[in-house]
Write an enzyme that holds these catalytic residues in place. Structure first.
Site, PDB file in Angstrom:
ATOM      1  N   HIS A 194      77.459  12.200  71.707  1.00 20.75           N
ATOM      2  CA  HIS A 194      77.645  12.219  73.043  1.00 20.75           C
ATOM      3  C   HIS A 194      76.348  12.599  73.707  1.00 20.75           C
ATOM      4  CE1 HIS A 194      79.581  13.127  76.797  1.00 20.75           C
ATOM      5  NE2 HIS A 194      80.268  14.198  76.618  1.00 20.75           N
ATOM      6  N   GLN A 239      75.474  14.137  77.211  1.00 17.10           N
ATOM      7  CA  GLN A 239      75.747  15.541  77.206  1.00 17.10           C
ATOM      8  C   GLN A 239      74.516  16.101  76.861  1.00 17.10           C
ATOM      9  OE1 GLN A 239      78.932  17.198  78.369  1.00 17.10           O
ATOM     10  NE2 GLN A 239      77.599  18.872  78.193  1.00 17.10           N
ATOM     11  N   ARG A 258      75.018  17.362  84.296  1.00 21.66           N
ATOM     12  CA  ARG A 258      75.326  16.149  83.717  1.00 21.66           C
ATOM     13  C   ARG A 258      74.854  14.974  84.747  1.00 21.66           C
ATOM     14  NH1 ARG A 258      79.526  15.026  80.506  1.00 21.66           N
ATOM     15  NH2 ARG A 258      78.495  13.025  80.121  1.00 21.66           N
ATOM     16  N   ASP A 315      83.549  23.928  72.212  1.00 24.04           N
ATOM     17  CA  ASP A 315      84.142  22.736  72.517  1.00 24.04           C
ATOM     18  C   ASP A 315      85.738  23.128  72.317  1.00 24.04           C
ATOM     19  OD1 ASP A 315      84.839  20.396  73.844  1.00 24.04           O
ATOM     20  OD2 ASP A 315      83.937  19.160  72.141  1.00 24.04           O
ATOM     21  N   ARG A 351      82.442   4.822  77.897  1.00 28.65           N
ATOM     22  CA  ARG A 351      83.137   5.994  77.471  1.00 28.65           C
ATOM     23  C   ARG A 351      84.273   5.398  76.552  1.00 28.65           C
ATOM     24  NH1 ARG A 351      83.313  11.528  78.512  1.00 28.65           N
ATOM     25  NH2 ARG A 351      85.130  12.338  78.107  1.00 28.65           N
ATOM     26  N   CYS A 380      80.889  22.270  77.043  1.00 26.67           N
ATOM     27  CA  CYS A 380      80.876  20.956  77.459  1.00 26.67           C
ATOM     28  C   CYS A 380      82.206  20.550  78.573  1.00 26.67           C
ATOM     29  CB  CYS A 380      80.493  19.828  76.485  1.00 26.67           C
ATOM     30  SG  CYS A 380      82.053  19.668  75.298  1.00 26.67           S
TER      31      CYS A 380
END
Length: 339
Positions: free
Chosen positions: A135, A138, A317, A231, A108, A272
């Site tokens: 991502h 996700q 997730r 987001d 990440r 998210c």
């Protein structure tokens, strides 16, 4: 080994077909059911997993850690102060070292090039926990959530409103196009996705039948949508004028009026996380005091309302990351003919 996914890395959605992504979504739903029934599923017994984090994280770190433990693997967290990634040691050299000791690597961080180099040089599966461009873990969680709610994906309409140039917008756009989900994006013109990403999505939509709409009109964007997604307006590490960004994006805030504008009672709301929906965070309080706004991309009323599925999405997730790790590193029976 009869596993279609075995040894593959999971770096971006564009690398996978609709059948492959749908398999991972369905496998995640299956693993969630096993977890709820307390049925052990140690597909990665004895494996060692390196978790590389240049960026801080709540959901991604927790998901990889719990998922690895549930699968019987041993996760090791390596933060930005623990390793020399690109600082005193090149990414390629680090990849070779870690690949000789670990069975899989999560990354990440900032550069998509870094996660690609890790995959190329390590010789083990590498999973993208987030980069500035994409991502992908996700996405499995998000479309898993949509499938849990609606029972299917094909033909649904998903709208993303807000900052349309970030990794989330990129990922949702191309994943919708791959899976045949109609996608609408509402953002000011200067915050719409890069032309290359739009053209990639449009090419994929030709095959799946997905309809893609990019507009600067929030009401056009949300009309007839089955799900609204947003987001945070300023991404981690991004240098912008907060006042200018907030002013530009306030019309795209998911509030009750925008939710009503879908014209559907069944529309769900997704995010998210983290979300600036109140003043209960240091940054949220600071922005509220400086700019006179107590809520940013989503209002508290909607965030905590009956249409919100943000915490179901957050839990997913873990289940989706577990599916990705098990499929790419586990001794599973997944016949090639399935794909």
């Amino acid at each position: 080994m009869n596993n279609h996914f075995y040894g593959q890395s999971f770096l971006k959605e564009l690398d996978f077909s609709a059948k492959e992504l749908n398999y991972l979504i369905d496998f995640a739903i299956h693993l969630k059911a096993l977890k709820q029934q307390h049925i052990p599923h140690p597909y990665l017994q004895g494996k060692n997993i390196a978790l590389l984090f240049e960026k801080t994280s709540t959901r991604t770190r927790s998901s990889f850690t719990v998922a690895a433990n549930d699968l019987g693997a041993n996760p090791e967290f390596l933060g930005k102060n623990d390793i020399q990634l690109g600082n005193k040691e090149s990414v390629a050299d680090t990849a070779k070292v870690l690949g000789s000791m670990y069975d899989g690597i999560e990354f990440r961080g900032f550069k998509q090039k870094d996660v690609e180099t890790l995959a190329q040089e390590s010789g083990v599966p590498v999973w993208n926990g987030l980069t500035d461009d994409w991502h992908p873990t996700q996405m499995i969680a998000d479309f898993m959530t949509l499938k849990e709610v609606y029972g299917h994906l094909q033909g649904l309409t998903l709208t993303y409103v807000g900052d349309g140039r970030n990794n989330m917008a990129n990922s949702i756009l191309v994943t919708s196009a791959i899976l045949g989900v109609n996608f609408k994006l509402g953002a000011p013109q200067h915050l719409q996705p890069a032309p290359t990403v739009i053209s990639q999505a449009q090419a994929l939509a030709q095959t799946s039948g997905a309809q893609i709409t990019i507009t600067d009109d929030p009401l056009t964007a949300v009309k007839d949508s089955d799900a609204l997604y947003t987001d945070i307006w300023i991404s981690m590490g991004e240098t912008v004028d907060p006042a200018e960004r907030i002013q530009a994006l306030l019309p795209y805030q998911i509030n009750q009026d925008l939710l009503n504008a879908t014209g559907k009672d069944s529309t769900i709301v997704m995010h998210c996380l983290p979300a600036y929906h109140d003043k209960e965070t240091t940054i949220g309080k600071q922005l509220a005091e400086e700019f006179g706004v107590s809520e940013l991309e989503i209002t508290n009323e909607v965030f905590l309302g009956q249409h919100s599925h943000v915490f179901q999405e957050a839990e997913n997730r873990m289940h989706s990351i577990k599916a990705i790790m098990a499929a790419t590193l586990g001794d599973l029976f997944i016949p090639e003919e399935f794909f």
